[in-house]
Design a protein around this motif. Structure first.
Motif, PDB file in Angstrom:
ATOM      1  N   VAL A 161       0.867  -1.181   0.000  1.00 22.08           N
ATOM      2  CA  VAL A 161       0.000   0.000   0.000  1.00 22.08           C
ATOM      3  C   VAL A 161       0.900   1.227   0.000  1.00 22.08           C
ATOM      4  N   LEU A 209      -6.870   1.149  -4.011  1.00 22.09           N
ATOM      5  CA  LEU A 209      -6.905   0.711  -2.617  1.00 22.09           C
ATOM      6  C   LEU A 209      -8.335   0.430  -2.162  1.00 22.09           C
ATOM      7  N   TYR A 246       3.460  -1.477   4.077  1.00 20.22           N
ATOM      8  CA  TYR A 246       3.356  -0.032   3.824  1.00 20.22           C
ATOM      9  C   TYR A 246       4.751   0.592   3.870  1.00 20.22           C
ATOM     10  N   LEU A 263      -2.616   8.892   3.519  1.00 23.88           N
ATOM     11  CA  LEU A 263      -2.996   7.656   4.200  1.00 23.88           C
ATOM     12  C   LEU A 263      -3.382   7.889   5.654  1.00 23.88           C
ATOM     13  N   SER A 288      -7.892   2.725   3.768  1.00 22.51           N
ATOM     14  CA  SER A 288      -6.632   2.237   4.320  1.00 22.51           C
ATOM     15  C   SER A 288      -6.794   1.872   5.790  1.00 22.51           C
TER      16      SER A 288
END
Length: 231
Positions: free
Chosen positions: A7, A92, A105, A115, A121
């Motif tokens: 991510v 995402l 991450y 984020l 997320s």
């Protein structure tokens, strides 16, 4: 072969306390080192970003002074160029955690911008933590944990031992007095048991399935720990 979800921030700037926009994105080493480690072990990597935007690398992370000299900078740039998955990320918001064996991450100041307040997320992080799957987060990546707060106001990571980019490192990087907030302060405020190593030295903390790294030099040992856990 396992499938790992990376991510990555979709931000290309970080808004400072005075409203100026500092150019940033993801930190190159924190993406390419784990990518190389995981793919060398035979695993597959899929990149996800908010909205599926192609992520922006922080140009500063390609500078020789952050890569042990010109040779190191050239190696990181070449590795980044070979990281083809970065150029075709999935959104995402549409990620199905069940399709992945681990989540990672990387940092850079970008996560402080997007984020940290991204609900998709935040849900993914809480679900990954609850799933028991390996969850690796490095440097400024833990900013994303701030979005993992439920309707009851309790953060999923409260009580977990973890680390991230420290106030001391932010001060030495020249941003502590320019930032709207500091990552270490916010992680402590959400109830995490924040652990601090020496500035810029490799330092990782593991707590159950959560593996966190303090700074760019922590990305390599964190990636090794992910590989070990994936078997």
């Amino acid at each position: 072969m396992a499938k790992i979800l990376f991510v990555v921030t979709g931000a290309d700037h970080w808004t400072l306390a005075d409203g100026t926009k500092h150019p940033t994105g993801f930190w190159a080493e924190e993406a390419v080192t784990p990518y190389e480690t995981l793919t060398a072990a035979g695993h597959e990597v899929v990149v996800a970003t908010p909205g599926g935007v192609v992520p922006t690398v922080d140009r500063g992370s390609l500078a020789p002074e952050f890569n042990g000299g010109q040779e190191g900078a050239a190696r990181v740039a070449a590795a980044l160029n070979a990281f083809e998955e970065l150029r075709s990320p999935v959104a995402l918001e549409g990620v199905d955690l069940d399709a992945y064996d681990a989540v990672f991450y990387p940092g850079g100041h970008g996560p402080m911008e997007d984020l940290a307040v991204n609900e998709a997320s935040g849900r993914l992080l809480a679900d990954a933590l609850a799933s028991g799957k390996p969850l690796g987060i490095v440097c400024h990546g833990p900013a994303a944990l701030l979005a993992a707060t439920g309707p009851d106001g309790v953060n999923a990571f409260a009580g977990y031992r973890l680390t991230g980019f420290t106030n001391a490192e932010e001060a030495q990087a020249g941003f502590a007095d320019k930032a709207r907030w500091l990552l270490q302060d916010r992680l402590v405020a959400l109830g995490a048991d924040f652990q601090e190593g020496e500035p810029w030295a490799p330092f990782i903390i593991t707590d159950r399935n959560l593996i966190t790294g303090q700074n760019p030099s922590s990305s390599a040992p964190l990636a090794t720990e992910l590989v070990n856990r994936l078997g």
